[in-house]
Design an enzyme around this catalytic site. Structure first.
Site, mmCIF file in Angstrom:
data_model
loop_
_atom_site.group_PDB
_atom_site.id
_atom_site.type_symbol
_atom_site.label_atom_id
_atom_site.label_comp_id
_atom_site.label_asym_id
_atom_site.label_seq_id
_atom_site.Cartn_x
_atom_site.Cartn_y
_atom_site.Cartn_z
ATOM 1 N N ARG A 143 -71.605 -70.486 17.335
ATOM 2 C CA ARG A 143 -70.398 -70.982 16.660
ATOM 3 C C ARG A 143 -70.038 -72.351 17.234
ATOM 4 O O ARG A 143 -70.222 -72.601 18.434
ATOM 5 C CB ARG A 143 -69.213 -70.033 16.886
ATOM 6 C CG ARG A 143 -69.273 -68.748 16.086
ATOM 7 C CD ARG A 143 -69.034 -68.989 14.585
ATOM 8 N NE ARG A 143 -69.010 -67.750 13.830
ATOM 9 C CZ ARG A 143 -70.071 -67.201 13.218
ATOM 10 N NH1 ARG A 143 -71.255 -67.789 13.278
ATOM 11 N NH2 ARG A 143 -69.936 -66.084 12.525
ATOM 12 N N HIS A 169 -75.318 -74.782 9.301
ATOM 13 C CA HIS A 169 -75.027 -73.360 9.535
ATOM 14 C C HIS A 169 -75.962 -72.488 8.681
ATOM 15 O O HIS A 169 -75.512 -71.698 7.844
ATOM 16 C CB HIS A 169 -73.555 -73.057 9.217
ATOM 17 C CG HIS A 169 -73.074 -71.799 9.867
ATOM 18 N ND1 HIS A 169 -71.812 -71.662 10.381
ATOM 19 C CD2 HIS A 169 -73.676 -70.602 10.095
ATOM 20 C CE1 HIS A 169 -71.661 -70.445 10.890
ATOM 21 N NE2 HIS A 169 -72.777 -69.787 10.719
HETATM 22 P P1 NAP Z 1 -74.360 -59.119 19.517
HETATM 23 O O1 NAP Z 1 -75.470 -58.179 19.209
HETATM 24 O O2 NAP Z 1 -72.977 -58.606 19.558
HETATM 25 O O3 NAP Z 1 -74.720 -59.800 20.918
HETATM 26 C C1 NAP Z 1 -73.802 -60.585 21.606
HETATM 27 C C2 NAP Z 1 -74.348 -60.855 23.004
HETATM 28 O O4 NAP Z 1 -73.455 -61.766 23.664
HETATM 29 C C3 NAP Z 1 -74.430 -59.598 23.871
HETATM 30 O O5 NAP Z 1 -75.588 -59.631 24.668
HETATM 31 C C4 NAP Z 1 -73.181 -59.714 24.744
HETATM 32 O O6 NAP Z 1 -73.289 -59.096 26.024
HETATM 33 C C5 NAP Z 1 -73.107 -61.220 24.929
HETATM 34 N N1 NAP Z 1 -71.742 -61.619 25.323
HETATM 35 C C6 NAP Z 1 -70.584 -61.446 24.648
HETATM 36 N N2 NAP Z 1 -69.539 -61.906 25.348
HETATM 37 C C7 NAP Z 1 -70.058 -62.381 26.509
HETATM 38 C C8 NAP Z 1 -69.488 -62.956 27.652
HETATM 39 N N3 NAP Z 1 -68.167 -63.151 27.764
HETATM 40 N N4 NAP Z 1 -70.313 -63.317 28.662
HETATM 41 C C9 NAP Z 1 -71.643 -63.105 28.579
HETATM 42 N N5 NAP Z 1 -72.245 -62.556 27.515
HETATM 43 C C10 NAP Z 1 -71.466 -62.197 26.489
HETATM 44 O O7 NAP Z 1 -74.351 -60.329 18.484
HETATM 45 P P2 NAP Z 1 -75.564 -60.907 17.612
HETATM 46 O O8 NAP Z 1 -75.768 -60.090 16.394
HETATM 47 O O9 NAP Z 1 -76.708 -61.132 18.506
HETATM 48 O O10 NAP Z 1 -74.927 -62.306 17.137
HETATM 49 C C11 NAP Z 1 -74.506 -63.273 18.069
HETATM 50 C C12 NAP Z 1 -73.717 -64.378 17.396
HETATM 51 O O11 NAP Z 1 -74.594 -65.228 16.653
HETATM 52 C C13 NAP Z 1 -72.697 -63.924 16.351
HETATM 53 O O12 NAP Z 1 -71.506 -63.479 16.952
HETATM 54 C C14 NAP Z 1 -72.494 -65.186 15.522
HETATM 55 O O13 NAP Z 1 -71.432 -65.957 16.055
HETATM 56 C C15 NAP Z 1 -73.820 -65.942 15.702
HETATM 57 N N6 NAP Z 1 -74.571 -66.031 14.434
HETATM 58 C C16 NAP Z 1 -74.834 -67.262 13.915
HETATM 59 C C17 NAP Z 1 -75.573 -67.360 12.754
HETATM 60 C C18 NAP Z 1 -75.912 -68.701 12.168
HETATM 61 O O14 NAP Z 1 -76.412 -68.766 11.047
HETATM 62 N N7 NAP Z 1 -75.711 -69.797 12.874
HETATM 63 C C19 NAP Z 1 -76.019 -66.197 12.103
HETATM 64 C C20 NAP Z 1 -75.727 -64.975 12.653
HETATM 65 C C21 NAP Z 1 -74.999 -64.894 13.834
HETATM 66 P P3 NAP Z 1 -73.430 -57.503 26.137
HETATM 67 O O15 NAP Z 1 -74.814 -57.199 25.621
HETATM 68 O O16 NAP Z 1 -73.301 -57.234 27.578
HETATM 69 O O17 NAP Z 1 -72.352 -56.908 25.280
HETATM 70 C C1 GLV Z 2 -73.232 -66.229 10.440
HETATM 71 O O1 GLV Z 2 -72.858 -67.189 11.039
HETATM 72 C C2 GLV Z 2 -72.986 -64.893 10.864
HETATM 73 O O2 GLV Z 2 -72.166 -64.678 11.757
HETATM 74 O O3 GLV Z 2 -73.630 -63.979 10.298
#
Ligand code: NAP
Ligand code: GLV
Length: 306
Positions: A221, A269
């Site tokens: 983000r 994005h």
């Molecule tokens: P997820 O499965 O919830 O994983 C989040 C990770 O971040 C987990 O390993 C979590 O730790 C870690 N985390 C959260 N808060 C933290 C903190 N304060 N300190 C250290 N580590 C922390 O999420 P995801 O599905 O992988 O997605 C991640 C992010 O990618 C989304 O929230 C979104 O913002 C972004 N995204 C972007 C796009 C794009 O097109 N650019 C698309 C999809 C997603 P724990 O494992 O210990 O809980």
């Molecule tokens: C895209 O940014 C998502 O959070 O899926």
């Protein structure tokens, strides 16, 4: 069972048709102010009015992985927030991050400029071991990106909130290990959720702790990055460049200094898009499970903010 759909960013027709086909027993409709109460809603960036109008919702399904926009709303305690759990995003993210890392490590921008200028040039191959990649966030997307980078034999580190054990990945956890994680990373990939704990986490201090001449890939983000700090570190040569798929303001205004910056690659994005068919199949499966009283994956912990 009644299901509502609402997204200002997607064409409603195909989503309504897809949800209806996946859940023929349900009544599926587009949300409008004043529509009858529903059991579930499938949403992206909804208005507070939708939540206020729909006090009976058992769950709000977010049409993406990141729930930062949704959690800004006042939500009733009984309404679960369920995010997309991969649904075809992790392979896209792995592909996108690998291309950004490979493009920088293999100096492909420089080769492209040389070719355009009619120069048949060679650079000394870089040593992979001198380009360790640190992944912030080892969740659904971060773990998949780590695996993909390992396929190219990069040294991969990861940082998460709770300790993790991933084969071949040196895992760091918590604020107390953040500095060691940064110091061990020359390429930094941000895949954290945007929460009060992680906002502004990519700043002068943290990025300045990476190995010199580092490279940033932010695919999480825009709110993670303090944008003027990045410019300062690029000017100082502490960072060599950045690939940014997300910005604080999207699209950035015409005068934004990142447009046309020679060491910043911008994309709109798009690193991991919501895929309609995969998402509908996942959401429909979860609605069925919830109706049977079973737990589902991807339920957001509102305290943690992701
Ligand atoms: P997820 O499965 O919830 O994983 C989040 C990770 O971040 C987990 O390993 C979590 O730790 C870690 N985390 C959260 N808060 C933290 C903190 N304060 N300190 C250290 N580590 C922390 O999420 P995801 O599905 O992988 O997605 C991640 C992010 O990618 C989304 O929230 C979104 O913002 C972004 N995204 C972007 C796009 C794009 O097109 N650019 C698309 C999809 C997603 P724990 O494992 O210990 O809980
Ligand atoms: C895209 O940014 C998502 O959070 O899926």
């Amino acid at each position: 069972m009644r299901i509502l759909f609402h997204s200002p960013a997607h064409k409603a027709g195909p989503w309504l048709d897809g949800l209806q086909a996946a859940l023929p027993e349900a009544e599926v409709a587009e949300w409008q102010p004043g529509v009858p109460p529903a059991d579930y809603a499938v949403v992206w960036s909804p208005l507070q009015q939708l939540v206020d109008d729909q006090p009976r919702l058992k769950a709000l399904f977010n049409m993406g992985a990141g729930v930062d926009a949704l959690l800004k709303l006042r939500l009733p305690a009984h309404t679960q927030v369920v995010r997309l759990d991969d649904a075809g995003m992790s392979v896209q993210m792995a592909e996108f991050v690998c291309q950004a890392v490979v493009r920088h490590f293999r100096e492909l921008d420089a080769y492209e400029a040389d070719m355009r200028a009619g120069r048949w040039s060679f650079r000394r191959p870089r040593l992979r071991a001198e380009w360790p990649v640190g992944i912030m966030g080892l969740g659904v997307l971060g773990a998949r990106v780590a695996r993909a980078l390992q396929g190219f034999e990069y040294t991969v580190h990861g940082w998460s909130r709770s300790p993790k054990a991933i084969d071949g990945v040196r895992c760091f956890a918590g604020r107390e290990q953040l500095q060691d994680f940064l110091a061990a990373s020359r390429i930094l990939v941000c895949l954290l959720p945007l929460t009060p704990d992680t906002r502004d986490i990519l700043n002068r201090d943290t990025l300045g702790r990476m190995m010199p001449g580092g490279y940033l890939v932010n695919v999480a983000r825009g709110g993670h990055l303090v944008e003027p700090d990045l410019l300062e570190l690029l000017d100082r040569g502490q960072l060599a460049g950045a690939t940014l798929d997300v910005l604080r303001e999207e699209p950035p205004p015409p005068e934004h200094p990142f447009w046309g910056h020679p060491r910043i690659t911008l994309t709109p994005h798009t690193s991991a898009r919501t895929l309609r068919d995969e998402s509908i199949a996942q959401i429909a499966g979860k609605i069925r499970a919830l109706e049977r009283g079973e737990p589902v994956a991807g339920v957001v912990d509102r305290e943690k903010g992701y």
